[in-house]
Structure formats: structure tokens, C-alpha cells
Design a protein around this motif. Structure first.
Motif, PDB file in Angstrom:
ATOM      1  N   ARG A 349       0.840  -1.201   0.000  1.00 41.82           N
ATOM      2  CA  ARG A 349       0.000   0.000   0.000  1.00 41.82           C
ATOM      3  C   ARG A 349       0.878   1.255   0.000  1.00 41.82           C
ATOM      4  O   ARG A 349       0.560   2.238  -0.683  1.00 41.82           O
ATOM      5  N   VAL A 350       1.971   1.249   0.736  1.00 42.30           N
ATOM      6  CA  VAL A 350       2.898   2.381   0.710  1.00 42.30           C
ATOM      7  C   VAL A 350       3.420   2.592  -0.704  1.00 42.30           C
ATOM      8  O   VAL A 350       3.426   3.708  -1.237  1.00 42.30           O
ATOM      9  N   ARG A 351       3.869   1.485  -1.324  1.00 36.82           N
ATOM     10  CA  ARG A 351       4.399   1.584  -2.685  1.00 36.82           C
ATOM     11  C   ARG A 351       3.330   2.112  -3.638  1.00 36.82           C
ATOM     12  O   ARG A 351       3.610   2.969  -4.501  1.00 36.82           O
ATOM     13  N   GLU A 352       2.096   1.642  -3.483  1.00 38.84           N
ATOM     14  CA  GLU A 352       1.008   2.082  -4.353  1.00 38.84           C
ATOM     15  C   GLU A 352       0.747   3.577  -4.209  1.00 38.84           C
ATOM     16  O   GLU A 352       0.569   4.293  -5.212  1.00 38.84           O
ATOM     17  N   LEU A 353       0.726   4.071  -2.971  1.00 36.60           N
ATOM     18  CA  LEU A 353       0.470   5.489  -2.746  1.00 36.60           C
ATOM     19  C   LEU A 353       1.594   6.360  -3.302  1.00 36.60           C
ATOM     20  O   LEU A 353       1.350   7.424  -3.878  1.00 36.60           O
ATOM     21  N   VAL A 354       2.844   5.908  -3.144  1.00 35.13           N
ATOM     22  CA  VAL A 354       3.976   6.670  -3.679  1.00 35.13           C
ATOM     23  C   VAL A 354       3.934   6.667  -5.203  1.00 35.13           C
ATOM     24  O   VAL A 354       4.136   7.713  -5.851  1.00 35.13           O
ATOM     25  N   ASP A 355       3.653   5.510  -5.796  1.00 36.62           N
ATOM     26  CA  ASP A 355       3.564   5.430  -7.261  1.00 36.62           C
ATOM     27  C   ASP A 355       2.441   6.318  -7.786  1.00 36.62           C
ATOM     28  O   ASP A 355       2.589   7.000  -8.812  1.00 36.62           O
ATOM     29  N   ILE A 359       5.835  11.001  -7.417  1.00 40.57           N
ATOM     30  CA  ILE A 359       6.911  11.902  -6.980  1.00 40.57           C
ATOM     31  C   ILE A 359       8.137  11.156  -6.476  1.00 40.57           C
ATOM     32  O   ILE A 359       9.080  11.775  -5.975  1.00 40.57           O
ATOM     33  N   GLY A 360       8.139   9.820  -6.607  1.00 39.12           N
ATOM     34  CA  GLY A 360       9.314   9.094  -6.144  1.00 39.12           C
ATOM     35  C   GLY A 360       9.136   7.597  -6.227  1.00 39.12           C
ATOM     36  O   GLY A 360       8.266   7.094  -6.950  1.00 39.12           O
ATOM     37  N   TRP A 361       9.985   6.871  -5.480  1.00 35.35           N
ATOM     38  CA  TRP A 361      10.018   5.415  -5.522  1.00 35.35           C
ATOM     39  C   TRP A 361      10.111   4.884  -4.096  1.00 35.35           C
ATOM     40  O   TRP A 361      10.872   5.415  -3.275  1.00 35.35           O
ATOM     41  N   ALA A 362       9.360   3.822  -3.812  1.00 33.30           N
ATOM     42  CA  ALA A 362       9.378   3.237  -2.468  1.00 33.30           C
ATOM     43  C   ALA A 362       9.822   1.785  -2.543  1.00 33.30           C
ATOM     44  O   ALA A 362       9.561   1.086  -3.526  1.00 33.30           O
ATOM     45  N   ASP A 383       7.112  20.808  -2.038  1.00 29.16           N
ATOM     46  CA  ASP A 383       6.749  20.593  -0.642  1.00 29.16           C
ATOM     47  C   ASP A 383       5.272  20.240  -0.497  1.00 29.16           C
ATOM     48  O   ASP A 383       4.901  19.390   0.325  1.00 29.16           O
ATOM     49  N   GLU A 384       4.416  20.886  -1.311  1.00 30.56           N
ATOM     50  CA  GLU A 384       2.987  20.621  -1.216  1.00 30.56           C
ATOM     51  C   GLU A 384       2.668  19.181  -1.606  1.00 30.56           C
ATOM     52  O   GLU A 384       1.806  18.531  -1.002  1.00 30.56           O
ATOM     53  N   GLU A 385       3.366  18.674  -2.635  1.00 25.30           N
ATOM     54  CA  GLU A 385       3.152  17.295  -3.069  1.00 25.30           C
ATOM     55  C   GLU A 385       3.569  16.305  -1.983  1.00 25.30           C
ATOM     56  O   GLU A 385       2.886  15.298  -1.731  1.00 25.30           O
ATOM     57  N   MET A 386       4.680  16.602  -1.335  1.00 31.14           N
ATOM     58  CA  MET A 386       5.149  15.736  -0.270  1.00 31.14           C
ATOM     59  C   MET A 386       4.180  15.755   0.910  1.00 31.14           C
ATOM     60  O   MET A 386       3.893  14.721   1.515  1.00 31.14           O
TER      61      MET A 386
END
Length: 468
Positions: A349-355, A359-362, A383-386
Motif C-alpha cells: 500500500r505504501v508503494r502504491e500510494l507513492v507510485d 513523486i518518487g520510488w518506495a 513541498d505541497e506534493e510531499m
């Protein structure tokens, strides 16, 4: 050489050491492939208050786990530690625990420390207390100054992030400083402290921290966690593969040129067992030996490629293409670990949300089956995206920590005074025990004394060690 007498009344001082993550090579390392572990800017902080000799007590206060115990110095088993053939000097650390000395320490821990807690909580308390007393008796003497050792930490406990090793590095450094067995770090260590001297001192800290880890774990740890915590930056480790999990690893600290990269550390809050995950891969290797060996070899090759990229003098952490290449290695490494069966729906789920955020890779870090994931961000991430991603993760029950990969190793603030305007005090004011203990949570500790994200914080000094 004889053990040196304790120093005169010393000022209050602070020691800090980082936690760690496995960046590349999980599980493949058990089967003889290389892996990369790196220090993160989540840290333990140990405040040492020296008391007058008339007090005759030593107190250990680990506020974040609820441990607070005081011993009478004169009643400790000094005779056992001073027996001929057992008395060790600070420059001659042990590589295993002496059963006679451990037996001498146990009565001062098992019957005395936190007797009313549950078995699980007591194990954590007695492990920490055993490590402290074993180091205190090994490095000190009956004439040691009474003192209070107060620990705070911003590292999640039991998440595979090397929290116990960080504590042991802090304890060994503080006790070695008190016995005047360390002369650094210097104010400008790169110019004033010869590299060989810095290397010798950090090796001494690391070796005694390993002794503390032996006390806490009750078995022989790999030595990777304490090495990363002591040296900082990153370490390559490789276990000699004997077909069943291997002998002691080769551990090589990397140079200070290892890049410092911002990461998001996500704790899934899902308990996991390292032993169970290792056994899962072992069983897969028995059932599908050719395929499993191919996956593990590929992870090893990927780790070697990542090391070449990250250690290159031309690597630019602000360059989109460089981070894109590293992110691809994150993605592939995670996929290979998934194929070994060591992920978990919470990690996915973490990987899915990051994908989905784009904005990056988990990837998972450590044994898997729960635990933590690390996220590498694109340099263009706003910063807003993060913040949106962090809020989503919080909403779904994850704990999120902003951290830096390749952080500094063990550091010292001597004396422990504010060198800046702080919510806790003014420049020149002492960081006393009350302020330290009242800091609320990891954020409060970081604001008060932290050198995690604020690695340039004035007053803190670190040993500078080149690759070995």
C-alpha cells in the motif's frame, strides 16, 4: 596499559548516534551477496550529568521506554571485573561476553530492574540495563564519578532501524570520554585530527558498542548496526555463505563522499519477525533452488550497481537523471523482494500510494513482512506534493518520518549548552536534565538538541573517518 582513573568533575555533555536502514540487498545478504546499510538522521541522544563523588550512585534513565534505575557504585561487582585475566583495558574490547562477568552483572539487573512490568517490556529494560552495567564496569572503576545517564531517542523501537545499536554507541562513547580514552572529535576534525587517530578512536567506540549489543540481544549480532551507527554515512556488508546462512560478515564503512539524500521513512505499524522472513526465503530456495538463486544473485548485482552509482564522485543528488536511475534500482529491488515472498499488503500500500503520487520510488527496508519502507523523492518534488502524500499515509495509519540517508555517525556536544536560540533555552545556557526529559516526543527532542535534519547545528562535533 592500565585503565585510567576517572576524570575530574566533568561538565554536562551530550552524545548522539544515528539509526540505520538497509538500502539495497535485503535477504540476498544472508546468502552471500553484498548489501548496503546507511545511517539515517533519526538518532539517539544521551545526556551525561556528572555528580559529586559524595553521591556514590549511578542512574540510568531511558525516558522513552520508561526505564529509570539507580545503582550504588560501591555495591557493584568490581571484584569480578578486576580478576586477573578478566580485567580489560579500554583499548582491548571483547569480541564475546565473559560468562563469569555476565553472571556477576545479572543479580544487579534481573531482580532489581522494573520487576512489575510484562515479560516483553522487562526484556527491553533488562537488556538495556545489562549493556550499561557491563560497559560501566568494564570501562570504569570504583573511583568513577557518580553520574546520571539520560537517554532520549527519535528512532522507532523494534522497527529494524538499529535503535539498540545506536544506544550502545552512545553509551560506549560517553563512558570512553569519561575515562579519557577518546581525545576527539576536534572542532575542525578534517584539519586538526589526523585520519588515523580518528579511525582508531571510532574503531574503539564501535568495538565496545558491539559488546553492548551482545548484552542486549543474548546472541551474536552481525555488527552491522553498531558499525553504521558509529561511522555514519554507509557500510557495505557481505556474509561468508556456507549454504546455511553464513559466518561473520565482512563489514566495510564507506567514505564521507556517500551522498546525503532526503528520504521519507514509513513505519507500517505491522509487527514482523526477521527470523520468519529469513526462513521463508530459505524454504523457497529449497523448493525452487534455480529460480531463487537467480533472484538472489540479481539482487547482489543490483546492489553492486547501486554502490557504483552512489559512490561515484560525479553523482549529483540534484540531477534528475541520476536520481531517476537510483529510483529505478529502488523499484527493481523491491520487485525482486516481492518475488521472494517477503513483502506485506501494508508495504504494498505504501508503494502504491507513492507510485500514484508520481513523486518518487518506495521499497521495503529490512526483513520485510511488515516493518518499514523508504521513499526516495524526485529532485523536482514540491513541498505541497510531499505534504499531500504524508497526510494520506497518516490517514491510513502509517507513521511517517522525514530523514536523511547517509547521516553523520556518532557526535558529541561538549559541554551541553545551547549554541542557538531554541524553544528550550538561549545561547550559552546549559541543556539540563529537566529540559531534556520534558521535551515532548521525537519532535521536541529534535527541536531542543537535534542534529538529525539539522546536521550543521552549531557546537556538535563528529569524527571524520575515511573508508577502511
Amino acid at each position: 596499559m592500565e585503565r585510567k582513573a576517572s576524570s575530574p568533575m566533568a561538565p554536562t555533555f551530550l552524545v548522539s548516534a544515528p539509526g540505520k536502514v538497509i538500502v539495497f540487498g535485503e535477504h540476498a545478504a544472508v546468502h552471500g551477496q553484498p548489501a548496503i546499510a546507511a545511517a539515517i538522521s533519526l538518532r539517539s541522544y544521551l545526556l551525561v550529568n556528572t555528580l559529586s563523588k559524595s553521591r556514590r550512585t549511578v542512574r540510568l534513565s531511558f525516558r522513552d521506554i520508561g526505564l529509570d534505575h539507580t545503582w550504588d557504585i560501591d555495591t557493584l561487582p568490581w571484584a569480578a571485573f578486576n580478576q586477573p585475566g578478566r580485567r580489560r583495558i579500554y583499548s582491548s574490547p571483547a569480541t564475546s561476553l565473559d560468562p563469569v562477568l555476565l553472571a556477576a552483572v545479572k543479580p544487579h539487573v534481573e531482580a532489581a530492574v522494573s520487576p512489575r512490568l510484562s515479560d516483553r517490556e522487562r526484556r527491553m529494560h533488562t537488556g538495556s540495563a545489562t549493556a550499561f552495567l557491563y560497559l560501566f564496569l568494564s570501562l570504569g572503576s570504583r573511583q568513577s564519578h557518580p553520574a546520571i545517564y539520560t537517554l532520549r531517542s527519535t528512532i522507532p523501537v523494534g522497527a529494524g532501524l538499529g535503535s539498540s545499536a545506536s544506544v550502545c554507541v552512545c553509551l560506549s562513547t560517553a563512558l570512553l570520554l569519561q575515562t579519557r580514552a577518546l581525545s576527539g572529535p576536534h572542532a575542525d576534525h578534517q584539519q586538526q585530527q589526523p585520519p588515523e587517530e580518528a579511525k582508531m578512536q571510532i574503531e574503539r567506540v564501535n568495538a565496545w558498542a558491539f559488546v553492548g549489543e551482545l548484552c542486549i540481544h543474548g546472541r551474536r549480532p552481525s555488527g552491522v548496526d553498531n558499525t553504521v551507527s558509529a561511522y555514519g554515512n554507509a557500510t557495505v556488508f557481505r556474509r561468508a555463505h556456507d549454504g546455511g546462512g553464513g559466518g561473520p560478515p565482512t563489514i566495510t564503512p564507506l567514505s564521507a563522499s556517500f551522498p546525503k539524500l532526503p528520504l521519507l521513512l514509513v513505519d507500517t505499524q505491522q509487527p514482523r519477525s526477521t527470523a520468519e522472513q529469513v526462513e521463508r526465503v530459505r524454504m523457497l530456495a529449497e523448493e525452487q533452488p534455480t529460480i531463487t538463486e537467480s533472484i538472489l544473485t540479481t539482487i547482489g548485482q543490483l546492489t553492486t550497481s547501486a554502490l557504483e552509482v552512489m559512490s561515484s564522485s560525479s553523482f549529483d543528488s540534484e540531477d534528475d537523471m541520476a536520481i531517476e536511475g537510483l529510483g529505478t534500482l529502488f523499484r527493481v529491488n523491491h520487485g525482486l523482494l516481492v518475488s521472494l515472498g517477503v513483502s506485506h499488503p501494508r508495504l504494498e500500500r505504501v508503494r502504491e500510494l507513492v507510485d500514484s503520487a508520481g513523486i518518487g520510488w518506495a521499497k521495503l527496508t529490512g526483513a520485510g513482512g511488515g516493518g518499514c519502507a523508504i521513499t526516495l523523492f524526485r529532485p523536482t518534488t514540491k513541498d505541497e506534493e510531499m505534504s499531500v502524500l504524508e497526510n494520506t499515509l497518516h490517514t491510513e495509519g502509517f507513521r511517517v518520518y522525514k530523514t536523511i540517508l547517509g547521516a553523520n555517525g556518532v557526535g558529541v556536544l561538549w559541554p551541553a549548552v545551547f549554541h542557538h536560540d531554541s524553544v528550550g533555552g538561549k545561547p550559552g545556557e546549559e541543556i539540563n536534565q529537566e529540559k531534556f526529559e520534558k521535551a515532548v516526543g521525537p519532535e521536541g527532542v529534535e527541536q531542543l538538541v537535534g542534529v538529525g535534519v539539522q546536521e550543521k547545528r552549531q557546537g556538535w562535533k563528529f569524527w571524520a573517518c575515511t573508508a577502511v
